[in-house]
Design an enzyme around this catalytic site. Structure first.
Site, PDB file in Angstrom:
ATOM      1  N   ALA A  45       0.834  -1.203   0.000  1.00 59.95           N
ATOM      2  CA  ALA A  45       0.000   0.000   0.000  1.00 59.95           C
ATOM      3  C   ALA A  45       0.865   1.248   0.000  1.00 59.95           C
ATOM      4  CB  ALA A  45      -0.938  -0.012   1.205  1.00 59.95           C
ATOM      5  N   GLU A  46       1.881   1.288   0.859  1.00 63.01           N
ATOM      6  CA  GLU A  46       2.852   2.379   0.840  1.00 63.01           C
ATOM      7  C   GLU A  46       4.247   1.873   1.153  1.00 63.01           C
ATOM      8  OE1 GLU A  46      -0.730   4.935   0.925  1.00 63.01           O
ATOM      9  OE2 GLU A  46      -0.160   3.215   2.157  1.00 63.01           O
ATOM     10  N   THR A  47       5.224   2.547   0.572  1.00 61.72           N
ATOM     11  CA  THR A  47       6.625   2.411   0.952  1.00 61.72           C
ATOM     12  C   THR A  47       7.081   3.781   1.430  1.00 61.72           C
ATOM     13  OG1 THR A  47       7.059   0.601  -0.589  1.00 61.72           O
ATOM     14  CG2 THR A  47       8.957   1.880   0.157  1.00 61.72           C
TER      15      THR A  47
END
Length: 267
Positions: A45-47
C-alpha cells in the site's frame, strides 16, 4: 541499500498493514522517479522513505505503487518502529512531511502513538457510491484536501464485513479512496467502530489497516459516541486495531509494529 517490510497496527507477524521502509543515510531524498519505482517493486500500500535532518528530526515521504500521497499512518508507524530498532531515535521523533510536522512517541512497552491533523468532515452527496460498493449508503462526507477520501456510513458492522465492491467503479469516483464505516455490533467486543478502505485509483484495491483514515473516523465516532478515546477495527482479511484519541484539531493514533523482512536493495 537496506529495505524492510514492517507490519503496522499489529503485534504479530502477517497481521496489520505491511509497509516498505527505507531509512536513508543521506541528508536529501534520492530521485523521485527512483523512489516510485521502488514502491512499485514492493507493491505494498505504501513504501516510506526518510532521511535525517538532525537530532530527532527526520523528513518523510510515502509512495503507493502508483503515486506519492499526502498522508499515511501505517507507514509512518512502521518508519518510527524501524528507527527505534536501529537506535536512531529515542522516545520521540518528528517527521517533516507533506502534511506538516507529524510526531511519533514510543512508549516503554513498544506501543507507538502518532500525532496527526484531524481531517475535517463536510457532508457530501454520495453519487454512484452505493452502486460501486454494492450496499446502501446512509451518509457520506468529504475529508478535506490533505486526506482526499470519501467517508461513507453503512447500516451495520456485518454490511462492512460483507462488502464486495466493484473496484473499477470505486476507482472512477473523484476521490483518493473510499472509507466505509459502521458502529461495532457489540460494544463489549473491544472496539467501538469498524471500517474498510478501498483505494484502487492509487493502486491500493483494499488497504488492510489505514491509519490516515482514522483522522476522519475519530471525529465522526467521537461525536456520535460522546467519547474522545476510541478503538477502531479495520475489518480486512489481515485486520488490525487503531486506538484513537481526539485532541482538538489533532488526533492520536496508537498501535504496534513488527518487522517481518529485512534485506538489501541492489538496484
Amino acid at each position: 541499500m537496506r529495505i524492510r517490510i514492517v507490519d503496522a497496527f499489529t503485534d504479530r507477524p502477517f497481521g496489520g498493514n505491511p509497509a516498505g521502509v527505507v531509512v536513508l543515510a543521506t541528508d536529501t531524498f534520492p530521485d523521485e522517479a527512483w523512489m516510485q519505482r521502488v514502491a512499485a517493486e514492493m507493491n505494498l500500500a505504501e513504501t516510506a522513505f526518510a532521511h535525517p535532518r538532525g537530532g530527532q528530526d527526520w523528513a518523510l515521504r510515502w509512495f503507493t505503487p502508483l503515486c506519492e500521497v499526502n498522508l499515511c499512518g501505517h507507514a509512518t508507524l512502521a518508519m518510527a518502529h524501524a528507527l527505534v530498532e536501529d537506535k536512531l531515535i529515542g522516545d520521540l521523533v518528528a517527521f517533516d512531511s507533506r502534511s506538516g510536522v507529524l510526531t511519533a512517541a514510543v512508549a516503554g512497552d513498544g506501543a507507538i502513538t502518532l500525532d496527526f491533523p484531524v481531517s475535517p468532515l463536510t457532508p457530501a452527496e454520495p453519487v454512484g457510491v452505493a452502486e460501486a460498493l454494492g450496499a446502501p449508503v446512509l451518509a457520506a462526507w468529504e475529508t478535506g484536501p490533505a486526506l482526499g477520501d470519501l467517508l461513507v456510513e453503512v447500516a451495520d458492522e456485518q454490511t462492512v464485513r460483507d462488502l464486495r465492491p466493484d473496484l473499477a467503479k470505486v476507482a472512477a469516483l473523484a476521490t483518493r479512496g473510499v472509507i466505509v464505516t459502521a458502529a461495532a455490533a457489540d460494544p463489549s467486543s473491544g472496539y467501538d467502530f469498524v471500517s474498510r478502505f478501498f483505494g484502487p485509483a492509487v493502486g491500493v484495491p483494499e488497504d488492510p489497516v489505514t491509519g490516515s483514515a482514522h483522522t476522519a473516523l475519530s471525529p465522526l465516532w467521537a461525536g456520535r459516541l460522546g467519547r474522545d478515546d476510541l478503538v477502531g477495527l479495520q475489518a480486512s482479511a489481515r485486520s488490525g486495531l487503531v486506538r484513537t484519541a481526539l485532541r482538538g484539531d489533532r488526533v492520536e493514533l496508537t498501535g504496534r509494529a513488527v518487522t517481518v523482512l529485512d534485506g538489501t536493495l541492489h538496484a
